[in-house]
Design an enzyme around this catalytic site. Structure first.
Site, PDB file in Angstrom:
ATOM      1  N   LYS A   1     -12.449  41.058 -10.412  1.00 59.34           N
ATOM      2  CA  LYS A   1     -11.163  41.653 -10.009  1.00 59.34           C
ATOM      3  C   LYS A   1     -10.477  40.731  -8.993  1.00 59.34           C
ATOM      4  CE  LYS A   1     -12.175  46.277 -11.541  1.00 59.34           C
ATOM      5  NZ  LYS A   1     -13.494  46.907 -11.646  1.00 59.34           N
TER       6      LYS A   1
ATOM      7  N   SER B   1     -11.149  54.167  -8.788  1.00 56.35           N
ATOM      8  CA  SER B   1     -10.307  53.347  -9.657  1.00 56.35           C
ATOM      9  C   SER B   1      -9.174  54.109 -10.318  1.00 56.35           C
ATOM     10  CB  SER B   1     -11.170  52.675 -10.716  1.00 56.35           C
ATOM     11  OG  SER B   1     -11.923  53.648 -11.419  1.00 56.35           O
TER      12      SER B   1
ATOM     13  N   HIS C   1     -13.112  47.723  -6.334  1.00 53.64           N
ATOM     14  CA  HIS C   1     -11.649  47.795  -6.188  1.00 53.64           C
ATOM     15  C   HIS C   1     -11.217  47.614  -4.733  1.00 53.64           C
ATOM     16  CE1 HIS C   1     -10.147  48.726 -10.208  1.00 53.64           C
ATOM     17  NE2 HIS C   1     -11.176  49.522 -10.380  1.00 53.64           N
TER      18      HIS C   1
HETATM   19  C1  PLP Z   1     -14.563  47.237 -12.608  1.00 55.59           C
HETATM   20  C2  PLP Z   1     -15.651  47.994 -12.015  1.00 55.59           C
HETATM   21  C3  PLP Z   1     -16.977  47.748 -12.355  1.00 55.59           C
HETATM   22  C4  PLP Z   1     -17.353  46.772 -13.430  1.00 55.59           C
HETATM   23  O1  PLP Z   1     -17.209  45.477 -12.989  1.00 55.59           O
HETATM   24  P1  PLP Z   1     -17.566  44.283 -14.005  1.00 55.59           P
HETATM   25  O2  PLP Z   1     -17.941  43.166 -13.121  1.00 55.59           O
HETATM   26  O3  PLP Z   1     -16.331  44.052 -14.801  1.00 55.59           O
HETATM   27  O4  PLP Z   1     -18.688  44.755 -14.853  1.00 55.59           O
HETATM   28  C5  PLP Z   1     -17.956  48.442 -11.702  1.00 55.59           C
HETATM   29  N1  PLP Z   1     -17.667  49.362 -10.767  1.00 55.59           N
HETATM   30  C6  PLP Z   1     -16.393  49.649 -10.428  1.00 55.59           C
HETATM   31  C7  PLP Z   1     -16.114  50.681  -9.389  1.00 55.59           C
HETATM   32  C8  PLP Z   1     -15.341  48.984 -11.052  1.00 55.59           C
HETATM   33  O5  PLP Z   1     -14.096  49.281 -10.747  1.00 55.59           O
END
Ligand code: PLP
Length: 415
Positions: A249, A190, A218
């Site tokens: 996302k 990320s 991601h």
């Molecule tokens: C955003 C993210 C999460 C968390 O996701 P949520 O559903 O918002 O809890 C977990 N792992 C990675 C790699 C992320 O980028």
């Protein structure tokens, strides 16, 4: 000590120390739906202004897509607002199972279980699936929620240097005496936007009898030719033992996550994962929206294709202007500044120019690695990116950083 005067002042001093270190995070109030163009009130009480958002995880531009909103409305009417229960008591509707089935088809797995978030999926997975006889070997840059999840399990924890396959191989050899070896990685990292070397990871897993865990938050929806994720991009679709990902996302951006993979691993999560057992079910309205998202992205690759084009175009613009960016192919494009204060000043000036981007610095990234993380969306049109670039150039010129590489930036501003 109670929360008396002394207690309060201890917390006040801690908060003051966060401010003094330049690490305080302000919230900006968005007074519109999430999109390429948003209306923002910042600082609180100031006049609301329009700006271009270039830092959301709204990769496919579906956060406020009319078809998703319509489907969510219909879901709200058909299945109600909340379930007032965890899944195993009375919180599972037909649509929850439908969504799990659709996610399995999309991700190329045997089964899927929804969680309130991907953070929860990661927090629950390792404890449910590994014991003290097993080892989890994680890339050193995996997401914080994975680090927490591994800590909550009884498994032995180890790590390998970021994307260093030689180091991973050494660790796999070292742990041949354990029962299960689980290699743990993000698909797209990320902070840097680089992809895991998943083809090599799967080969090493086969060579050393290990499982592979992939957090593709991601990547799900847009990485790979049909957007299935990093496993598709790396030619190992169908060969990952456990995938976690988020609905927060690309897949509509509301909330929710899942564990998807081998049937028995998913079943262990249903039986034992604490965030699944002890936290409320994903709201029906979100499930209905997510089903529509899967319809949209299964029917056409148009959105992920546009996102790919936007990312390449934006990378080209930044490079041409003389910014120091992290090379890569993902829609995460970090503009490196190295110095934390510079990153904050830069973001503030961008905001004055109508561009919403955020400075990232310690502890979100290592010390001396401060940056503006830009993220592309299929909701961006070319004119958004051209406008954003004009602002980046103007602010870049103000600080005299255009054309400077890492070494010169650190000489000029410090780390
Ligand atoms: C955003 C993210 C999460 C968390 O996701 P949520 O559903 O918002 O809890 C977990 N792992 C990675 C790699 C992320 O980028």
């Amino acid at each position: 000590m109670a929360f008396n005067e002394a207690g309060r002042s201890w917390y006040q001093a801690e908060i003051q120390a966060i401010r003094a270190a330049g690490l305080f995070k302000d919230e900006r109030l968005i007074c519109s739906p999430q999109s390429a163009e948003i209306e923002v009130e910042f600082p609180a009480g100031a006049a609301v202004r329009k700006c271009i958002n270039i830092c959301a995880n709204n990769y496919l531009g579906l956060s406020s897509h009319p078809a998703v909103i319509r489907a969510a409305h219909a879901g709200l009417d058909a299945r109600g607002y909340g379930m007032s229960s965890v899944r195993f008591i009375c919180g599972t509707q037909d649509i929850h199972r439908q969504l799990e089935k659709r996610l399995s088809e999309f991700l190329g797995t045997e089964d899927t279980v929804l969680f309130p978030s991907c953070m929860d999926a990661n927090a629950g997975f390792f404890e449910a699936c590994l014991t003290e006889r097993d080892v989890a070997i994680a890339d050193r840059l995996v997401h914080a929620s994975i680090v927490d999840g591994m800590r909550l399990s009884k498994a032995i924890q180890d790590s390998y240097k970021h994307s260093d396959m030689g180091h991973l191989e050494e660790k796999l050899q070292e742990h041949q005496d354990k029962r299960f070896r689980m290699i743990v990685t993000d698909g797209v990292f990320s902070m840097d936007g680089d992809l895991a070397r998943l083809d090599e990871i799967v080969s090493l897993a086969e060579k050393y009898d290990a499982m592979v865990f992939l957090d593709d938050s991601h990547a799900t929806g847009f990485i790979g030719k049909t957007g299935r994720g990093t496993h598709e991009r790396c030619g190992v679709y169908g060969r990952i033992d456990a995938i976690t990902t988020t609905l927060g996302k690309a897949l509509g951006g509301a909330s929710g996550g899942c564990v998807s993979g081998r049937r028995e691993l998913v079943e262990m999560c249903r039986q034992r994962a604490r965030p699944f057992l002890f936290s409320n079910t994903v709201a029906p309205v979100i499930v209905a929206g997510a089903l529509q998202v899967l319809d949209l992205i299964s029917a056409s690759t148009e959105r992920r294709d546009k996102l790919e084009w936007n990312a390449a175009y934006w990378r080209g613009l930044l490079t041409e202007a003389g910014f120091d960016i992290k090379a890569g192919e993902s829609p995460i494009v970090p503009v490196m500044l190295y110095n934390a204060k510079l990153a904050q000043d830069f973001a503030r000036d961008l905001f004055t120019e109508g561009i919403y981007a955020v400075g990232f610095f310690f502890p979100v990234v290592p010390k001396g690695q401060a940056r503006i993380r830009t993220q592309l969306s299929a909701a961006h049109e070319k004119h958004h990116l051209d406008t954003a670039m004009a602002a980046f150039r103007k602010v870049g010129t103000k600080y005299g950083i255009l054309g400077l590489g890492r070494k010169e930036l650190i000489e000029k501003f410090g780390m």
